[in-house]
Design a protein around this motif. Structure first.
Motif, PDB file in Angstrom:
ATOM      1  N   UNK A  97       1.071  -1.451   0.029  1.00 11.45           N
ATOM      2  CA  UNK A  97       0.661   0.195   0.095  1.00 11.45           C
ATOM      3  C   UNK A  97       1.510   0.845  -0.048  1.00 11.45           C
ATOM      4  N   UNK A  98       1.163   1.690  -1.231  1.00  7.95           N
ATOM      5  CA  UNK A  98       1.730   2.947  -1.285  1.00  7.95           C
ATOM      6  C   UNK A  98       1.055   4.479  -1.221  1.00  7.95           C
ATOM      7  N   UNK A  99       1.672   5.012  -0.363  1.00 10.66           N
ATOM      8  CA  UNK A  99       1.190   6.623   0.071  1.00 10.66           C
ATOM      9  C   UNK A  99       2.225   7.486  -0.385  1.00 10.66           C
ATOM     10  N   UNK A 100       1.996   8.511  -0.511  1.00 15.17           N
ATOM     11  CA  UNK A 100       2.709   9.742   0.018  1.00 15.17           C
ATOM     12  C   UNK A 100       4.160   9.833  -0.239  1.00 15.17           C
ATOM     13  N   UNK A 101       4.499   9.227   1.798  1.00 16.12           N
ATOM     14  CA  UNK A 101       5.746   9.655   2.497  1.00 16.12           C
ATOM     15  C   UNK A 101       5.921   8.482   2.765  1.00 16.12           C
ATOM     16  N   UNK A 102       4.870   7.163   2.713  1.00 18.11           N
ATOM     17  CA  UNK A 102       5.322   5.829   3.165  1.00 18.11           C
ATOM     18  C   UNK A 102       4.778   4.671   2.435  1.00 18.11           C
ATOM     19  N   UNK A 103       4.813   3.818   2.810  1.00 17.33           N
ATOM     20  CA  UNK A 103       4.641   2.563   1.984  1.00 17.33           C
ATOM     21  C   UNK A 103       4.630   1.513   2.978  1.00 17.33           C
ATOM     22  N   UNK A 104       3.493   1.241   2.448  1.00 11.46           N
ATOM     23  CA  UNK A 104       2.845  -0.566   3.734  1.00 11.46           C
ATOM     24  C   UNK A 104       3.506  -1.633   3.264  1.00 11.46           C
ATOM     25  N   UNK A 105       4.083  -2.343   3.875  1.00 11.09           N
ATOM     26  CA  UNK A 105       3.720  -4.221   3.581  1.00 11.09           C
ATOM     27  C   UNK A 105       2.616  -4.832   4.162  1.00 11.09           C
ATOM     28  N   UNK A 106       1.494  -4.949   4.092  1.00 16.40           N
ATOM     29  CA  UNK A 106       0.140  -5.667   4.809  1.00 16.40           C
ATOM     30  C   UNK A 106       0.327  -6.589   4.928  1.00 16.40           C
ATOM     31  N   UNK A 107       0.012  -7.536   5.470  1.00 22.37           N
ATOM     32  CA  UNK A 107      -0.288  -9.354   5.670  1.00 22.37           C
ATOM     33  C   UNK A 107      -2.256  -9.136   5.457  1.00 22.37           C
ATOM     34  N   UNK A 108      -3.129 -10.464   4.458  1.00 23.74           N
ATOM     35  CA  UNK A 108      -4.091 -10.583   4.921  1.00 23.74           C
ATOM     36  C   UNK A 108      -4.873 -10.817   6.108  1.00 23.74           C
ATOM     37  N   UNK A 109      -4.162 -11.721   6.645  1.00 26.52           N
ATOM     38  CA  UNK A 109      -4.551 -12.830   8.306  1.00 26.52           C
ATOM     39  C   UNK A 109      -3.349 -12.410   9.412  1.00 26.52           C
ATOM     40  N   UNK A 110      -2.621 -11.107   9.171  1.00 28.54           N
ATOM     41  CA  UNK A 110      -1.702 -10.695   9.617  1.00 28.54           C
ATOM     42  C   UNK A 110      -1.932 -10.859  12.012  1.00 28.54           C
ATOM     43  N   UNK A 111      -3.070 -11.351  12.151  1.00 26.31           N
ATOM     44  CA  UNK A 111      -2.921 -11.263  13.334  1.00 26.31           C
ATOM     45  C   UNK A 111      -2.860 -12.865  13.940  1.00 26.31           C
ATOM     46  N   UNK A 112      -2.722 -13.529  12.735  1.00 28.76           N
ATOM     47  CA  UNK A 112      -2.596 -15.011  13.093  1.00 28.76           C
ATOM     48  C   UNK A 112      -0.808 -14.994  12.787  1.00 28.76           C
ATOM     49  N   UNK A 113      -0.059 -14.194  12.477  1.00 28.19           N
ATOM     50  CA  UNK A 113       1.197 -14.098  12.927  1.00 28.19           C
ATOM     51  C   UNK A 113       2.050 -13.699  13.717  1.00 28.19           C
ATOM     52  N   UNK A 114       2.596 -14.897  14.362  1.00 27.22           N
ATOM     53  CA  UNK A 114       3.405 -14.736  15.009  1.00 27.22           C
ATOM     54  C   UNK A 114       4.659 -13.417  15.247  1.00 27.22           C
ATOM     55  N   UNK A 115       4.245 -12.271  15.827  1.00 27.89           N
ATOM     56  CA  UNK A 115       4.864 -11.383  15.808  1.00 27.89           C
ATOM     57  C   UNK A 115       5.631 -10.693  17.339  1.00 27.89           C
ATOM     58  N   UNK A 116       6.639 -11.665  17.738  1.00 24.72           N
ATOM     59  CA  UNK A 116       7.269 -11.531  19.215  1.00 24.72           C
ATOM     60  C   UNK A 116       8.087 -10.547  19.444  1.00 24.72           C
ATOM     61  N   UNK A 117       8.544  -9.520  18.296  1.00 27.75           N
ATOM     62  CA  UNK A 117       9.396  -7.914  18.687  1.00 27.75           C
ATOM     63  C   UNK A 117       8.277  -7.581  18.278  1.00 27.75           C
ATOM     64  N   UNK A 118       7.227  -7.187  17.795  1.00 28.81           N
ATOM     65  CA  UNK A 118       6.477  -6.172  18.072  1.00 28.81           C
ATOM     66  C   UNK A 118       6.450  -5.959  16.851  1.00 28.81           C
ATOM     67  N   UNK A 119       6.509  -6.280  15.520  1.00 27.72           N
ATOM     68  CA  UNK A 119       7.600  -5.040  14.655  1.00 27.72           C
ATOM     69  C   UNK A 119       6.267  -5.253  13.203  1.00 27.72           C
ATOM     70  N   UNK A 120       5.232  -5.665  13.154  1.00 27.52           N
ATOM     71  CA  UNK A 120       3.911  -5.130  12.942  1.00 27.52           C
ATOM     72  C   UNK A 120       2.332  -4.507  13.641  1.00 27.52           C
ATOM     73  N   UNK A 121       2.058  -3.142  12.425  1.00 33.09           N
ATOM     74  CA  UNK A 121       1.684  -2.576  13.231  1.00 33.09           C
ATOM     75  C   UNK A 121      -0.059  -2.734  12.572  1.00 33.09           C
ATOM     76  N   UNK A 122      -1.028  -2.087  13.341  1.00 34.23           N
ATOM     77  CA  UNK A 122      -2.659  -2.942  13.079  1.00 34.23           C
ATOM     78  C   UNK A 122      -3.234  -3.180  14.640  1.00 34.23           C
TER      79      UNK A 122
END
Length: 164
Positions: free
Chosen positions: A71-96
């Motif tokens: 998801x591109x925007x003017x000042x930044x760009x996102x790499x997102x995941x459809x089922x992201x809540x099911x991804x282990x993220x122990x370092x809390x790198x993901x937003x949402x």
């Protein structure tokens, strides 16, 4: 097709969307595309003009299984995941989570990628594997608040079949 059309369009190249953004965002988008295709060779890329996303999916028995998006925007760009809540993220790198998004989680790059490529490859790979799980399995994981998926799928024997 109108700009408010939310449907996927596999006839439009991702450049259709990315070329309208500043050079740094465009280049980061191209790098993310390459990473996704290298990690998930069977990925199908489609442009969602209404959402201004480039979506990535896997064909699965006549269905489309979405697993990631750029998801591109003017000042930044996102790499997102459809089922992201099911991804282990122990370092809390993901937003949402802070936005209380029900399914999505995403990285944000402003504009350059500032996370090790091996970490991104791991998230993309796991997201693709989750996407092709039967929907009942994904629902059960979400409803039981099970630990998000990390490397556990690698331990499942290849001759086992999940039953919906």
């Amino acid at each position: 097709m109108t700009n408010d059309d939310w449907r996927m369009n596999d006839e439009l190249p991702a450049e259709f969307l990315l070329d309208g953004f500043p050079t740094a965002i465009r280049e980061t988008g191209r790098t993310l595309r390459s990473l996704i295709f290298a990690t998930v060779p069977g990925a199908v890329e489609t442009v969602r003009t209404g959402w201004r996303w480039v979506a990535y999916s896997l064909p699965d028995a006549g269905r489309v299984r979405n697993f990631a998006w750029i998801g591109p925007e003017r000042k930044h760009i996102h790499l997102g995941f459809e089922h992201g809540t099911l991804l282990a993220d122990p370092e809390h790198l993901l937003h949402g989570a802070e936005e209380r998004l029900r399914k999505f989680r995403y990285f944000t790059f402003e504009p350059a990628i500032d996370i090790d490529e091996a970490i991104l490859v791991d998230y993309v790979d796991r997201a693709a594997r989750i996407a092709v799980m039967p929907s009942a399995v994904r629902r059960a994981l979400a409803e039981t608040a099970a630990e998000p998926v990390s490397g556990v799928l690698a331990d499942v024997p290849p001759d086992w079949e999940l039953v919906e």
